[in-house]
Design an enzyme around this catalytic site. Structure first.
Site, PDB file in Angstrom:
ATOM      1  N   LYS B 123      59.019  40.526 -34.552  1.00  0.00           N
ATOM      2  CA  LYS B 123      59.625  39.735 -35.720  1.00  0.00           C
ATOM      3  C   LYS B 123      58.665  39.988 -36.714  1.00  0.00           C
ATOM      4  O   LYS B 123      59.135  39.989 -37.998  1.00  0.00           O
ATOM      5  CB  LYS B 123      60.012  38.382 -35.602  1.00  0.00           C
ATOM      6  CG  LYS B 123      61.107  38.319 -34.328  1.00  0.00           C
ATOM      7  CD  LYS B 123      62.229  39.150 -34.488  1.00  0.00           C
ATOM      8  CE  LYS B 123      63.159  39.192 -33.409  1.00  0.00           C
ATOM      9  NZ  LYS B 123      64.267  40.297 -33.371  1.00  0.00           N
ATOM     10  N   GLY B 169      66.233  34.658 -33.020  1.00  0.00           N
ATOM     11  CA  GLY B 169      67.577  33.956 -32.888  1.00  0.00           C
ATOM     12  C   GLY B 169      67.005  32.357 -32.537  1.00  0.00           C
ATOM     13  O   GLY B 169      67.897  31.825 -31.662  1.00  0.00           O
ATOM     14  N   GLY B 170      66.305  31.794 -33.341  1.00  0.00           N
ATOM     15  CA  GLY B 170      65.760  30.457 -33.016  1.00  0.00           C
ATOM     16  C   GLY B 170      64.955  29.968 -31.987  1.00  0.00           C
ATOM     17  O   GLY B 170      64.445  28.846 -31.776  1.00  0.00           O
ATOM     18  N   LYS B 242      75.359  29.630 -33.106  1.00  0.00           N
ATOM     19  CA  LYS B 242      76.596  30.136 -34.184  1.00  0.00           C
ATOM     20  C   LYS B 242      77.959  29.370 -33.305  1.00  0.00           C
ATOM     21  O   LYS B 242      78.216  29.798 -32.081  1.00  0.00           O
ATOM     22  CB  LYS B 242      76.631  31.353 -34.257  1.00  0.00           C
ATOM     23  CG  LYS B 242      75.561  31.978 -35.305  1.00  0.00           C
ATOM     24  CD  LYS B 242      75.505  33.402 -35.297  1.00  0.00           C
ATOM     25  CE  LYS B 242      74.343  33.979 -36.157  1.00  0.00           C
ATOM     26  NZ  LYS B 242      74.271  35.448 -36.103  1.00  0.00           N
ATOM     27  N   GLU B 280      70.138  39.825 -40.719  1.00  0.00           N
ATOM     28  CA  GLU B 280      70.267  38.611 -40.937  1.00  0.00           C
ATOM     29  C   GLU B 280      69.413  37.945 -42.088  1.00  0.00           C
ATOM     30  O   GLU B 280      68.240  38.529 -42.289  1.00  0.00           O
ATOM     31  CB  GLU B 280      69.751  37.799 -39.656  1.00  0.00           C
ATOM     32  CG  GLU B 280      70.867  37.961 -38.707  1.00  0.00           C
ATOM     33  CD  GLU B 280      70.898  36.985 -37.355  1.00  0.00           C
ATOM     34  OE1 GLU B 280      71.884  36.742 -36.710  1.00  0.00           O
ATOM     35  OE2 GLU B 280      69.698  36.622 -37.140  1.00  0.00           O
ATOM     36  N   GLU B 294      65.772  38.548 -39.563  1.00  0.00           N
ATOM     37  CA  GLU B 294      65.632  39.479 -38.560  1.00  0.00           C
ATOM     38  C   GLU B 294      66.809  40.664 -38.358  1.00  0.00           C
ATOM     39  O   GLU B 294      67.662  40.359 -39.163  1.00  0.00           O
ATOM     40  CB  GLU B 294      65.397  38.593 -37.173  1.00  0.00           C
ATOM     41  CG  GLU B 294      66.516  37.979 -36.887  1.00  0.00           C
ATOM     42  CD  GLU B 294      66.139  37.335 -35.444  1.00  0.00           C
ATOM     43  OE1 GLU B 294      65.549  36.347 -35.517  1.00  0.00           O
ATOM     44  OE2 GLU B 294      66.780  37.647 -34.439  1.00  0.00           O
ATOM     45  N   ARG B 298      72.300  45.557 -32.459  1.00  0.00           N
ATOM     46  CA  ARG B 298      73.304  45.672 -31.288  1.00  0.00           C
ATOM     47  C   ARG B 298      74.500  45.025 -31.811  1.00  0.00           C
ATOM     48  O   ARG B 298      74.657  44.833 -32.948  1.00  0.00           O
ATOM     49  CB  ARG B 298      72.814  44.849 -30.063  1.00  0.00           C
ATOM     50  CG  ARG B 298      72.203  43.263 -30.716  1.00  0.00           C
ATOM     51  CD  ARG B 298      72.371  42.451 -29.630  1.00  0.00           C
ATOM     52  NE  ARG B 298      71.945  41.113 -30.015  1.00  0.00           N
ATOM     53  CZ  ARG B 298      72.597  40.138 -30.728  1.00  0.00           C
ATOM     54  NH1 ARG B 298      74.011  40.485 -31.001  1.00  0.00           N
ATOM     55  NH2 ARG B 298      72.004  38.987 -31.259  1.00  0.00           N
ATOM     56  N   VAL B 301      78.185  39.176 -31.364  1.00  0.00           N
ATOM     57  CA  VAL B 301      79.255  38.262 -30.941  1.00  0.00           C
ATOM     58  C   VAL B 301      80.644  38.209 -32.022  1.00  0.00           C
ATOM     59  O   VAL B 301      81.799  38.289 -31.939  1.00  0.00           O
ATOM     60  CB  VAL B 301      78.917  36.944 -30.600  1.00  0.00           C
ATOM     61  CG1 VAL B 301      80.318  35.910 -30.205  1.00  0.00           C
ATOM     62  CG2 VAL B 301      77.901  37.072 -29.299  1.00  0.00           C
TER      63      VAL B 301
END
Lengths: 171, 460, 460, 171
Positions: B123, B169-170, B242, B280, B294, B298, B301
């Site tokens: 990151k 992703g947190g 999310k 993002e 980031e 891919r 969802v």
């Protein structure tokens, strides 16, 4: 009955409170198995110890579901193995693949296989190799007995939990 | 003569499970590709297993021995004669080493190059790439020591986040409010990063207290074509998970939206990006400021909301792009139409902080109305296993505008009969009826703050 | 405890093919029912065959030896351990003798009772039933001789239709304009009816020259519940073949709509109707007059437009009703929302009077936008066989109102890439852009009259 | 039965209250198996221990066990029959089913089959019967030769075009 009903009752109560999916308990000739879902992971059913009681799970895990007669039943996930109907006889237990890979009966091409049908094996005797991306994993018998069947073909892909050999355990 | 005859018959190994495995199998079916699904021994009875052309059991129920086992997946894909591997999302989808192994074994990895995965997996390097391209990032950067960190923090101004380079992703983040807090958190943060991600590198970033989560869908092919398919907003999150996503983001001024899309495309260009990706950002509404977060290299969802407003089948484009076909759509042909919202229905209990609630799905009766789409692997009688994530299905509602899409989603959630397992359905529904959500003012910490009030609304 | 444990594990034999076989398999999958698909030897590679739990080859390519062979279907269903049979539409779906045989062999026939099928199969008795219930029918009736017929025709007024009792769906009809024409056509009509349907009974009906085709979706269970799910309009027909269907019918005054729904429910009640059915009417717009046509006692090709505006899964309701479950929706809960239009994409060549154009589908790239639904069994590389009907897929567009639904359908047809076979796609698209269609004034003979003008519009 | 029915009853009561899908208890020659759905996990599906009383119910429960064997690579109905790969040898012709039905090798139960492997047949020799809804259809050889293989099992469902016999034609 030759066991304490009270004890069984309290066991059931205990289990009822506990949070689990699969429970298996063995002591001497006592065996308790409780499951809270439809499909028991093969690693649960696999022969952990060479205890005769462990034979049952493995044996059953290989009973083909669909009638192996017609061509098409071999479709749903709950279908029979394609090539051999895996039917262990009384007193036999099935040795299954501990992981997915390619099945080899001999240490190297051209060399004699680890075991042939009729061979006597000990728990630590190597039966075959399952190769996963060039990594050779030898599979021990886990039980004492005589090799009676070979289910997988040399050089063939075997799935995790797939049947490899049948061994008649010495009673 | 059959189209198949013109080229190699493709056989795709699906290295995932659940609804996304089903989505991939369906896309392959329509393209005339064969499919092989690798499952864990707990996933033999899934709908994807029933649909796939062939099924192989990779390993036991736990993902480490099955879906996360690179040798098992590779061995299964190779020995079943597959030509490509689709990793879906999660599991192996962002693993550069896996992508390399696929290539080394003649398998097309459906995703970007291993190099891109490496750059984006770190990151800090991703942040530096963005910065170098003039993409807005929030103030911050690398610090070699506590002293350096304190100095940097002083410049940035507290509160600041300590982020693990290999988090994302947190995951691997620490919020600190003061020099004292920083001094205290610095060493442990690095140690935890080392433990969790195998690399102790951490960096600092200004903490944007009140922001929306916005992201841009990018798509590239092997012929130098790179386009964006607009943005999504995913501000309704509970502890970085999310829950509701939508496209487009209604709160963005057009100028900001263009800056956003342009930033995403710059990154795609710099990486010569192939396939699907999501860039993002955080959007500070008050200051009208974007800051890069980031890149997720891919399938996402929430991809269906983008499909709903663009009409582009993202999974099909991703597969074909990976196999060398040019994109079927040019940037100028990307027309946005209406508004789409997706709710993630999960087997989680809202009354117990969304703890997992696996079990047997005794009733599953989704509505089928116009403007609705459901991506789900669930069927009545399915035993929802405890081993994996809690996603049961994604209900997507489309409407000509945001208000009608939200209303449709709310009605659909109300009509959705689910029995046997506790789900997030009612929580989702009450979110769709909350004034803040309807007004579009929700930011990423909103649900964390409002969680309990929303539960009160559950029974009407 | 699992819901499955509460009841017999259902295994449904799917006695059909194409897109409807896929639709039924999907519905069964979601309900946790097992499926067995009976195919002809030409249908081994269909998508439905790939999806069904089990597949058995019933017979050769021609339907008479496979899909229409009652003994083969029954034998296959029984010996594969099925509990129910879903006949889809066409083929055996309206055969009372087949329904009886199913019952005699312990199989649940997914459809109404054999008695209902018999009454409705005879269009004269169906007409008489409707009349007896006060349902509007167009002037006419039975005539035993030419003399009687001429007398009746004199009362009705020419033009009149001579209809075969066992015809229907546009088959077995003769239009006559005068006594001379009647005298000439009477004997042959009866003879042809005898030859085609094994029964020479014919009857007379006034010919409504300029009418819309409207139909009401009815649904009943085994507990005396019977509801309607609104009406559909299917006026865009070419030689009685429906091409575009929509729900609701925008041209109906509310009072007429209520009379229409009430008439359909009366018939359903009189037959103690179980499952799905469609009551067809002609609507004379000028006179604001309805006249009963016939009842189709089965799932209809155009059912998705009703699903789109009601949110009710008709195939699921049909299956569950047949198996004895009560309807999941009451009349007062049937809420109509928006407007839906379906276009039937067929492998037919519009430039040659829609003659079949089978072949290999080399390209099949449907749009996936919001408000769109595609029911189709096609995949790239599929060899479209010449033995069966030409339906490739049903593209359904939903919108908050008719105009937006039509626009969406038109755009979707434009974005739909199909290669390898000649299809009706462009014809359908030009219909959606024609002034008459947009104005909603189309009646059943419109397409027959406008056919050539529409072809001219094909290339933009 | 050599045990107390009362006790069994109370065990059943206990189990009825408890939350589980599968329960198995073994002690000595006693074996109790309870399952609440069709999908019995391997360790319950095992053929019963010698106790005759327990055997029946347990076996009944074993039918839908999950497979462990490798599934067929190809799932489409175009795939070959599950049990026998139908590979006619040089000079052999495969006789296929003219219609879907039940395969019978003899005119009536108990009677000798129409043909055995090794029998010589003429084009009009009847090889078997395919029964469709009580209608008996006899299948002629259609060729002269010697019956070399039988692919279908007596009383089994055969599909249209499914392989029945192999006949080596006389050159």
């Amino acid at each position: 009955m030759d066991f304490d009903l009270e004890e069984l009752a309290s066991i059931i109560e205990l289990l009822d409170k506990a949070d689990f999916r699969h429970f298996s308990f063995e002591k001497g000739d006592l065996r308790i198995t409780v499951s809270r879902d439809g499909n028991v992971p093969p690693d649960l059913a696999a022969p952990a110890a060479p205890a005769a009681t462990a034979a049952a799970p493995v044996r059953a895990a290989t009973v083909p579901a669909a009638p192996a007669g017609l061509r098409t039943p071999v479709k749903t996930p709950a279908s029979a193995p394609a090539r051999t109907a895996v039917e262990p006889d009384e007193g036999e237990i099935v040795i299954t693949a501990p992981l997915l890979g390619t099945f080899y009966r001999a240490p190297k091409p051209g060399e004699p296989p680890y075991v042939e049908i009729g061979d006597k094996v000990e728990p630590d005797s190597v039966l075959c190799i399952v190769e996963v991306m060039k990594l050779m994993n030898s599979v021990p018998a886990g039980v004492s007995g005589e090799v009676t069947k070979v289910f997988a073909g040399d050089g063939e892909l075997v799935e995790f939990g797939g049947p490899l050999f049948a061994v008649r355990t010495i009673a | 003569m059959s189209r198949q005859a013109d080229r190699v018959r493709q056989r795709v190994f699906v290295a995932n499970r659940g609804e996304v495995a089903l989505r991939i199998v369906e896309a392959c079916d329509r393209l005339g590709f064969e499919t092989v699904l690798g499952v864990s021994s707990a996933d033999r009875d899934t709908l994807a297993a029933r649909r796939a052309g062939q099924v192989v059991v990779l390993g036991g129920p736990h993902a480490t021995g099955s879906y996360l086992s690179i040798p098992s997946v590779l061995h299964a894909a190779i020995s079943t004669g597959c030509t490509a591997v689709h990793p879906g999302y999660g599991f192996l989808s962002e693993r550069a080493d896996f992508a390399r192994e696929c290539a080394a074994n003649g398998l097309t990895f459906v995703g970007p190059s291993p190099e891109a995965l490496e750059t984006l997996g770190d990151k800090l390097s991703a942040r530096e790439l963005a910065e170098s391209l003039g993409v807005p990032v929030s103030a911050g950067g690398y610090a070699a020591s506590v002293a350096e960190a304190a100095e940097l923090a002083a410049r940035i101004g507290y509160p600041v986040l300590i982020k693990a380079a290999y988090g994302g992703g947190g995951r691997g983040m620490k919020l600190v409010e003061s020099d004292a807090g920083l001094a205290e958190a610095w060493a442990p943060a690095s140690a935890e990063a080392e433990a969790a991600f195998g690399d102790g590198t951490v960096f600092l970033e200004r903490y944007v207290t009140d922001a929306k989560h916005v992201e841009v869908q990018i798509l590239g092919d092997r012929h130098g074509n790179r386009i964006h398919l607009g943005e999504r907003e995913c501000s309704v999150q509970y502890r970085y998970q999310k829950m509701i996503e939508e496209a487009p983001c209604a709160a963005l001024p057009q100028a900001t939206r263009e800056r956003l899309h342009d930033s995403a495309l710059r990154i795609a260009r710099a990486l010569d990006y192939v396939g699907l990706g999501t860039v993002e950002f955080l959007y500070d509404v008050r200051r009208d400021e974007l800051s890069f977060l980031e890149v997720n290299p891919r399938l996402q969802v929430e991809h269906p909301v983008t499909e709903a407003v663009t009409g582009v089948d993202l999974v099909r484009e991703q597969l074909l792009a990976a196999l060398g076909e040019p994109l079927s759509v040019r940037q100028e042909n990307v027309r946005l139409s209406g508004h789409a919202i997706q709710a993630r229905i999960t087997a989680q209990d809202p009354c117990h902080l969304l703890r997992p609630s696996p079990g047997t799905v005794k009733r599953w009766r989704p509505p089928v109305g116009g403007g609705l789409r459901l991506d789900s692997h669930i069927y009545e009688g399915y035993d929802f296993p405890p081993f994996y994530d809690a996603l049961m299905g994604k209900l997507v509602a489309w409407g000509p505008d945001r208000a009608s899409a939200v209303a449709r989603l709310g009605d659909a959630l109300a009509d959705f009969e689910i029995g046997g397992v506790t789900t997030s359905r009612d929580l989702l529904r009450s979110i769709t009826r909350h004034g803040d959500f309807l007004a579009g003012t929700v930011t990423t910490h909103w649900l964390n703050d409002r969680f309990n009030d929303l539960l009160g609304d559950r029974n009407e």
